[in-house]
Scaffold this active site. Structure first.
Site, mmCIF file in Angstrom:
data_model
loop_
_atom_site.group_PDB
_atom_site.id
_atom_site.type_symbol
_atom_site.label_atom_id
_atom_site.label_comp_id
_atom_site.label_asym_id
_atom_site.label_seq_id
_atom_site.Cartn_x
_atom_site.Cartn_y
_atom_site.Cartn_z
ATOM 1 N N ASN A 9 0.869 -1.182 0.000
ATOM 2 C CA ASN A 9 0.000 0.000 0.000
ATOM 3 C C ASN A 9 0.902 1.228 0.000
ATOM 4 O O ASN A 9 1.489 1.566 1.019
ATOM 5 C CB ASN A 9 -0.900 -0.042 1.251
ATOM 6 N N LYS A 11 0.121 4.244 -0.209
ATOM 7 C CA LYS A 11 -0.502 5.429 0.408
ATOM 8 C C LYS A 11 -0.263 6.650 -0.500
ATOM 9 O O LYS A 11 -0.161 6.488 -1.716
ATOM 10 C CB LYS A 11 -0.003 5.631 1.847
ATOM 11 N N HIS A 93 -9.442 0.847 5.294
ATOM 12 C CA HIS A 93 -8.136 1.092 5.918
ATOM 13 C C HIS A 93 -8.332 2.030 7.110
ATOM 14 O O HIS A 93 -9.166 2.942 7.065
ATOM 15 C CB HIS A 93 -7.168 1.709 4.902
ATOM 16 N N GLU A 95 -6.751 4.481 8.140
ATOM 17 C CA GLU A 95 -6.596 5.910 7.852
ATOM 18 C C GLU A 95 -7.864 6.477 7.226
ATOM 19 O O GLU A 95 -8.234 7.622 7.476
ATOM 20 C CB GLU A 95 -5.366 6.123 6.949
ATOM 21 N N GLU A 165 -4.864 -5.049 10.789
ATOM 22 C CA GLU A 165 -3.870 -3.984 10.950
ATOM 23 C C GLU A 165 -4.125 -3.256 12.265
ATOM 24 O O GLU A 165 -4.954 -2.331 12.315
ATOM 25 C CB GLU A 165 -3.975 -2.975 9.789
ATOM 26 N N GLY A 171 2.896 2.386 10.753
ATOM 27 C CA GLY A 171 3.821 3.499 10.586
ATOM 28 C C GLY A 171 4.556 3.892 11.859
ATOM 29 O O GLY A 171 5.184 4.942 11.918
ATOM 30 N N SER A 210 3.930 -2.006 10.302
ATOM 31 C CA SER A 210 5.391 -1.996 10.475
ATOM 32 C C SER A 210 6.058 -3.322 10.101
ATOM 33 O O SER A 210 7.035 -3.725 10.739
ATOM 34 C CB SER A 210 5.757 -1.575 11.900
HETATM 35 P P1 13P Z 1 3.263 0.412 7.634
HETATM 36 O O1 13P Z 1 3.780 -0.880 7.034
HETATM 37 O O2 13P Z 1 3.950 1.630 7.121
HETATM 38 O O3 13P Z 1 3.186 0.331 9.123
HETATM 39 O O4 13P Z 1 1.737 0.560 7.117
HETATM 40 C C1 13P Z 1 0.865 -0.507 7.233
HETATM 41 C C2 13P Z 1 -0.361 -0.180 6.482
HETATM 42 O O5 13P Z 1 -1.152 0.658 6.885
HETATM 43 C C3 13P Z 1 -0.594 -0.884 5.219
HETATM 44 O O6 13P Z 1 -1.892 -0.682 4.767
#
Ligand code: 13P
Length: 249
Positions: A9, A11, A93, A95, A165, A171, A210
């Site tokens: 992803n 982002k 997701h 976010e 997740e 992150g 992560s």
């Molecule tokens: P990270 O791997 O940067 O922690 O992000 C995970 C994520 O949100 C994937 O959709």
């Protein structure tokens, strides 16, 4: 029996040039035996899709509109995503839930829209740090899953992927331990199994938060972890390729 899958992803990162470079490097690195999906920002999908033509790496989107067509300024439909070569779409997701107000009901409608157009939804679920500390992780994940089951039905999960997740691991550099991941993955599979054991046995449940090449082996070794949804580490071709190689072992 369940082929591992790793989805990157991206982002909201990169430029058109960087997206092109990244995908070319990934193609050069080779996909290995795991299924590999990359999810660039919407505007780069056609370009990345063209570069992936004839390659085993597949294309996915990070979000979708719940509606099929009409006056929805700024939105992108599942039909449009299919039209530019997407096979997978991330829905729910954290976010999107936290920053853009997506609730369980909207996520369920997006999940259904993806399936209507023959694409595979990657449904994200997961608790915040506060929810984990309150001891309500299982309740939160179950609620997020049940909302989609209620709208789409159990049969829909034969063509879907779930990603666990934990929000506190996204992150942050702080991953769930192998034990924490396995516990929630087993809960998810168990919930699905209560409704259909065959679908539960074939459902792929990815871990996200992560994941790096250095911790992927430990996470992916869990019996109910079938690969990963990778954020930051999917922006570096060699790191992402190493994660894919670990998943394929
Ligand atoms: P990270 O791997 O940067 O922690 O992000 C995970 C994520 O949100 C994937 O959709």
């Amino acid at each position: 029996m369940r082929r591992p899958l790793v989805a990157g992803n991206w982002k909201m990162h990169g430029s058109r040039a960087e997206a092109g470079r990244l995908v070319d490097e990934l193609i050069a690195a080779g996909a290995g035996t795991a299924e590999v999906v990359i999810c660039p920002p919407f505007v780069y999908l056609p370009d990345v899709g063209r570069r992936l033509h004839g390659n085993a790496i597949m294309l996915g989107a990070q979000d979708v509109c719940a509606e099929d067509i009409g006056a929805h300024t700024g939105e992108v439909s599942a039909a449009m995503l299919a039209d530019v070569g997407c096979r997978f779409v991330i829905v729910g997701h954290s976010e999107r839930r936290a920053l853009y107000g997506e609730d369980d009901a909207l996520v369920a409608r997006k999940f259904a829209a993806v399936l209507r157009h023959g694409l595979v939804p990657i449904l994200c679920v997961g608790e915040t740090l506060q929810e984990r500390e309150q001891g309500i992780t299982n309740g939160v994940v179950t609620r997020q899953l049940e909302a989609v089951l209620g709208v789409a039905g159990i049969a829909a999960f034969a063509a879907a992927i779930v990603a666990y997740e934990p929000v506190w691991a996204i992150g942050t550099g702080r991953t769930a331990t192998a034990g924490q991941a396995q516990e929630v993955h087993a809960l998810i599979r168990g919930r699905i199994a209560e409704k259909d054991a065959t679908i539960a046995a074939s459902l792929r449940v990815l871990y996200g938060g992560s994941v790096k090449a250095s911790n992927a082996a430990e996470l992916f070794a869990n019996p109910d972890v079938d690969g990963g949804l990778i954020g930051g580490a999917s922006l570096k071709a060699d790191e992402f390729a190493r994660i894919c190689a670990v998943a394929g072992k």
